[in-house]
Motif scaffolding. Structure first.
Motif, PDB file in Angstrom:
ATOM      1  N   GLY A  68       0.823  -1.193  -0.029  1.00  0.00           N
ATOM      2  CA  GLY A  68       0.087  -0.037   0.088  1.00  0.00           C
ATOM      3  C   GLY A  68       0.997   1.231   0.043  1.00  0.00           C
ATOM      4  N   ALA A  69       1.911   1.541   0.715  1.00  0.00           N
ATOM      5  CA  ALA A  69       2.720   2.522   0.907  1.00  0.00           C
ATOM      6  C   ALA A  69       3.552   3.012  -0.519  1.00  0.00           C
ATOM      7  CB  ALA A  69       3.899   2.300   1.749  1.00  0.00           C
ATOM      8  N   LEU A 119       2.193   2.013  -3.497  1.00  0.00           N
ATOM      9  CA  LEU A 119       0.975   2.659  -4.401  1.00  0.00           C
ATOM     10  C   LEU A 119       0.746   3.954  -4.162  1.00  0.00           C
ATOM     11  CD1 LEU A 119      -1.164  -0.777  -4.649  1.00  0.00           C
ATOM     12  CD2 LEU A 119       0.250   0.426  -6.531  1.00  0.00           C
ATOM     13  N   ASP A 120       0.891   4.373  -2.883  1.00  0.00           N
ATOM     14  CA  ASP A 120       0.467   5.717  -2.225  1.00  0.00           C
ATOM     15  C   ASP A 120       1.582   6.690  -2.856  1.00  0.00           C
ATOM     16  OD1 ASP A 120      -1.686   4.977  -0.695  1.00  0.00           O
ATOM     17  OD2 ASP A 120      -0.607   4.841   1.136  1.00  0.00           O
ATOM     18  N   ASP A 121       2.903   6.117  -2.759  1.00  0.00           N
ATOM     19  CA  ASP A 121       3.803   7.078  -3.316  1.00  0.00           C
ATOM     20  C   ASP A 121       3.611   7.310  -4.800  1.00  0.00           C
ATOM     21  OD1 ASP A 121       5.181   7.218  -0.872  1.00  0.00           O
ATOM     22  OD2 ASP A 121       6.651   5.855  -1.331  1.00  0.00           O
ATOM     23  N   VAL A 122       3.241   6.288  -5.517  1.00  0.00           N
ATOM     24  CA  VAL A 122       3.196   6.436  -7.088  1.00  0.00           C
ATOM     25  C   VAL A 122       1.962   7.185  -7.261  1.00  0.00           C
ATOM     26  CG1 VAL A 122       2.652   5.095  -9.036  1.00  0.00           C
ATOM     27  CG2 VAL A 122       4.422   4.337  -7.469  1.00  0.00           C
ATOM     28  N   ALA A 123       0.783   7.088  -6.345  1.00  0.00           N
ATOM     29  CA  ALA A 123      -0.274   7.879  -6.545  1.00  0.00           C
ATOM     30  C   ALA A 123      -0.033   9.414  -6.545  1.00  0.00           C
ATOM     31  CB  ALA A 123      -1.309   7.540  -5.689  1.00  0.00           C
ATOM     32  N   ALA A 124       1.139   9.657  -5.346  1.00  0.00           N
ATOM     33  CA  ALA A 124       1.274  11.181  -5.228  1.00  0.00           C
ATOM     34  C   ALA A 124       1.970  11.696  -6.468  1.00  0.00           C
ATOM     35  CB  ALA A 124       2.142  11.284  -4.020  1.00  0.00           C
ATOM     36  N   GLN A 125       2.827  10.815  -7.192  1.00  0.00           N
ATOM     37  CA  GLN A 125       3.518  11.275  -8.299  1.00  0.00           C
ATOM     38  C   GLN A 125       2.673  11.514  -9.398  1.00  0.00           C
ATOM     39  OE1 GLN A 125       6.950  11.954  -8.198  1.00  0.00           O
ATOM     40  NE2 GLN A 125       6.710  11.417  -6.017  1.00  0.00           N
ATOM     41  N   ILE A 126       1.578  10.678  -9.447  1.00  0.00           N
ATOM     42  CA  ILE A 126       0.750  10.922 -10.755  1.00  0.00           C
ATOM     43  C   ILE A 126      -0.079  12.242 -10.475  1.00  0.00           C
ATOM     44  CG2 ILE A 126      -1.166   9.880 -11.922  1.00  0.00           C
ATOM     45  CD1 ILE A 126      -0.179   7.096 -11.286  1.00  0.00           C
ATOM     46  N   SER A 171       0.820 -10.513 -17.228  1.00  0.00           N
ATOM     47  CA  SER A 171       1.263  -9.020 -17.173  1.00  0.00           C
ATOM     48  C   SER A 171       0.103  -8.090 -17.410  1.00  0.00           C
ATOM     49  CB  SER A 171       2.226  -8.638 -18.407  1.00  0.00           C
ATOM     50  OG  SER A 171       1.549  -9.137 -19.707  1.00  0.00           O
ATOM     51  N   GLU A 172      -1.153  -9.028 -18.164  1.00  0.00           N
ATOM     52  CA  GLU A 172      -2.308  -7.848 -18.237  1.00  0.00           C
ATOM     53  C   GLU A 172      -2.949  -7.810 -17.034  1.00  0.00           C
ATOM     54  OE1 GLU A 172      -6.347  -7.671 -20.522  1.00  0.00           O
ATOM     55  OE2 GLU A 172      -4.806  -8.816 -21.348  1.00  0.00           O
ATOM     56  N   ASN A 173      -3.030  -9.129 -16.268  1.00  0.00           N
ATOM     57  CA  ASN A 173      -3.582  -9.089 -15.090  1.00  0.00           C
ATOM     58  C   ASN A 173      -3.019  -8.608 -13.997  1.00  0.00           C
ATOM     59  OD1 ASN A 173      -5.655 -10.877 -15.799  1.00  0.00           O
ATOM     60  ND2 ASN A 173      -4.769 -12.737 -15.267  1.00  0.00           N
ATOM     61  N   ARG A 174      -1.585  -8.064 -13.792  1.00  0.00           N
ATOM     62  CA  ARG A 174      -0.978  -7.463 -12.952  1.00  0.00           C
ATOM     63  C   ARG A 174      -1.206  -5.996 -13.153  1.00  0.00           C
ATOM     64  NH1 ARG A 174       4.854 -10.261 -12.044  1.00  0.00           N
ATOM     65  NH2 ARG A 174       4.036 -12.032 -10.390  1.00  0.00           N
ATOM     66  N   ALA A 175      -1.350  -5.529 -14.658  1.00  0.00           N
ATOM     67  CA  ALA A 175      -1.454  -4.186 -14.955  1.00  0.00           C
ATOM     68  C   ALA A 175      -2.931  -3.787 -14.322  1.00  0.00           C
ATOM     69  CB  ALA A 175      -1.595  -3.977 -16.282  1.00  0.00           C
ATOM     70  N   ARG A 176      -3.978  -4.581 -14.605  1.00  0.00           N
ATOM     71  CA  ARG A 176      -5.210  -4.384 -13.933  1.00  0.00           C
ATOM     72  C   ARG A 176      -5.385  -4.343 -12.673  1.00  0.00           C
ATOM     73  NH1 ARG A 176      -8.544  -4.243 -18.056  1.00  0.00           N
ATOM     74  NH2 ARG A 176      -8.287  -5.239 -19.928  1.00  0.00           N
ATOM     75  N   SER A 177      -4.448  -5.137 -11.924  1.00  0.00           N
ATOM     76  CA  SER A 177      -4.689  -4.897 -10.489  1.00  0.00           C
ATOM     77  C   SER A 177      -3.907  -3.478  -9.901  1.00  0.00           C
ATOM     78  CB  SER A 177      -3.581  -5.888  -9.737  1.00  0.00           C
ATOM     79  OG  SER A 177      -4.389  -7.246 -10.156  1.00  0.00           O
ATOM     80  N   VAL A 178      -3.152  -3.080 -10.808  1.00  0.00           N
ATOM     81  CA  VAL A 178      -2.473  -1.867 -10.505  1.00  0.00           C
ATOM     82  C   VAL A 178      -3.413  -0.936 -10.697  1.00  0.00           C
ATOM     83  CG1 VAL A 178      -0.848  -0.157 -11.033  1.00  0.00           C
ATOM     84  CG2 VAL A 178      -0.043  -2.593 -10.600  1.00  0.00           C
ATOM     85  N   GLU A 179      -4.125  -1.120 -11.903  1.00  0.00           N
ATOM     86  CA  GLU A 179      -5.185   0.016 -12.318  1.00  0.00           C
ATOM     87  C   GLU A 179      -6.291   0.225 -11.253  1.00  0.00           C
ATOM     88  OE1 GLU A 179      -8.836   0.731 -15.490  1.00  0.00           O
ATOM     89  OE2 GLU A 179      -7.852  -1.388 -14.807  1.00  0.00           O
ATOM     90  N   SER A 180      -6.775  -0.904 -10.786  1.00  0.00           N
ATOM     91  CA  SER A 180      -7.941  -1.064  -9.664  1.00  0.00           C
ATOM     92  C   SER A 180      -7.059  -0.325  -8.258  1.00  0.00           C
ATOM     93  CB  SER A 180      -8.161  -2.359  -9.228  1.00  0.00           C
ATOM     94  OG  SER A 180      -9.040  -2.187  -8.399  1.00  0.00           O
ATOM     95  N   ALA A 181      -6.009  -0.487  -8.039  1.00  0.00           N
ATOM     96  CA  ALA A 181      -5.649   0.316  -6.547  1.00  0.00           C
ATOM     97  C   ALA A 181      -5.324   1.566  -6.899  1.00  0.00           C
ATOM     98  CB  ALA A 181      -4.209  -0.556  -6.476  1.00  0.00           C
ATOM     99  N   LEU A 182      -5.037   2.009  -8.019  1.00  0.00           N
ATOM    100  CA  LEU A 182      -4.555   3.510  -8.237  1.00  0.00           C
ATOM    101  C   LEU A 182      -5.980   4.493  -8.379  1.00  0.00           C
ATOM    102  CD1 LEU A 182      -1.523   3.379 -10.482  1.00  0.00           C
ATOM    103  CD2 LEU A 182      -1.679   3.994  -7.958  1.00  0.00           C
ATOM    104  N   ALA A 183      -7.002   3.533  -9.220  1.00  0.00           N
ATOM    105  CA  ALA A 183      -8.170   4.389  -9.413  1.00  0.00           C
ATOM    106  C   ALA A 183      -9.019   4.641  -8.164  1.00  0.00           C
ATOM    107  CB  ALA A 183      -9.095   3.275 -10.251  1.00  0.00           C
TER     108      ALA A 183
END
Length: 373
Positions: free
Chosen positions: A276-277, A279-286, A313-325
């Motif tokens: 989680g931490a 993804l929080d950092d990356v969300a702040a950059q975005i 690779s696609e499933n991992r990208a979708r997981s990151v999308e869900s977390a950042l959304a």
């Protein structure tokens, strides 16, 4: 990766042809050596121009430091396009020069070396005062297709000269054709150039010798004459102290690489609870980039089947999308998985595989605002 394996299938032919060519009676084109050529890697490349497509097998022999610069040697052979034998003619060689060609006659000006240690790109040296490149003349190659077919099964050895690399650069990514054909982690050799060295003013069939680079004075003059600069900065780099994510900035484009090993268990796509931490950092950059859209692309290493890696690779990208959304509801994300097809390091080492296992977020139109992490 499929293209790479297809090209690797022809390497044996190249090695055998350069050796057996010594038995061919071709008078002026008799090979000077029957020593098998070194092979660093192989790739299938293509070039399109004027509605025509040319395809090529390319085998890289190596990258060497030379007096005042850097030289790469590789062999090229045409493959017919959709059964069209005309793709093996000199016209196809001219197409191989590419639409970005700045020299007369055309040469391999779209080849470049990328150094990740310095974040720099080293393009082929062009002497803009004479409008020539320090590389093989592809028109000259094309006019001798038939002879190359007899001597070396169609393979022709080509070269290109680049600026001098810093001492700390020990490997480079070779961008073969400017159209996405890349050979990563190619070692830079400090030893003497392979022999025999022959004149670079004429075409060379593979196995006949190695085109000699120009003098250090000529290389220096070409570097100084380039109005676009002899070395280009690829990106400004930064990231987290623990290496869980890193970002590159080039103009108004920002790419953020998240280490898959930090986010996921091996061969899984559910995000770990303790990520989680990160993804929080990356969300702040975005958020600091002030963009409304972002592209998320998953990448894997070279282990396993192609189908498995594409799906993972696609499933991992979708997981990151869900977390950042959840963190950035105002940003629209696109998602894609590219499996093992875009490595940034060698898949022959554990370290390289770890770098290739990543999820990349690309932001365009980044604002100048700075955000701390």
């Amino acid at each position: 990766m499929a293209k790479v394996w297809a090209a690797l299938a022809v390497v044996a032919t190249l090695l055998l042809s350069t050796s057996s060519a010594a038995q061919t009676d071709t008078s002026d084109t008799e090979p000077l050596t029957d020593t098998p050529l070194p092979v660093v890697g192989a790739v299938a490349a293509q070039s399109a121009w004027g509605g025509k497509l040319s395809r090529f097998d390319e085998v890289l022999h190596g990258v060497w430091r030379t007096d005042g610069g850097t030289i790469a040697y590789w062999s090229v052979r045409h493959r017919p396009s959709e059964g069209d034998e005309s793709s093996l003619t000199s016209t196809a060689h001219k197409l191989r020069g590419g639409s970005a060609n700045l020299t007369t006659p055309p040469g391999f000006t779209e080849t470049s070396l990328a150094a990740r240690e310095t974040g720099e790109l080293y393009p082929v040296l062009l002497d803009e005062t004479t409008e020539t490149c320090l590389c093989t003349n592809v028109t000259e190659m094309g006019l001798n297709d038939g002879v190359a077919e007899e001597v070396s099964d169609g393979w022709q050895l080509v070269y290109a000269v680049f600026p001098e690399l810093p001492a700390e650069v020990t490997s480079v990514d070779v961008h073969v054709d400017g159209f996405g054909a890349i050979l990563p982690d190619v070692p830079v050799q400090d030893g003497p150039l392979p022999t025999p060295q022959v004149s670079a003013d004429h075409w060379v069939a593979s196995g006949q010798g190695w085109p000699a680079p120009p003098s250090a004075e000529e290389i220096a003059r070409a570097a100084e004459a380039r109005t676009l600069g002899a070395v280009w900065v690829l990106a400004e780099r930064s990231g987290s102290a623990d290496g869980s994510w890193a970002q590159r900035e080039s103009g108004d484009v920002r790419e953020i690489d998240l280490a898959a090993d930090v986010l996921f268990a091996p061969n899984e796509y559910a995000i770990d609870d303790d990520a989680g931490a990160v993804l929080d950092d990356v969300a702040a950059q975005i958020e600091g980039a002030q963009v409304t859209r972002a592209a998320i692309v998953g990448h894997t290493d070279g282990d396993g089947t192609e189908e498995h890696n594409e799906t993972l690779s696609e499933n991992r990208a979708r997981s990151v999308e869900s977390a950042l959304a959840e963190r950035l509801p105002e940003v629209a994300f696109s998602v894609e998985g590219r499996g093992w097809h875009e490595p940034i390091a060698s898949n022959q080492t554990d370290e390289g595989k770890a770098l290739n296992r990543r999820v990349t977020i690309t932001l365009e139109g980044v604002a100048d605002a700075e955000v701390g992490s």
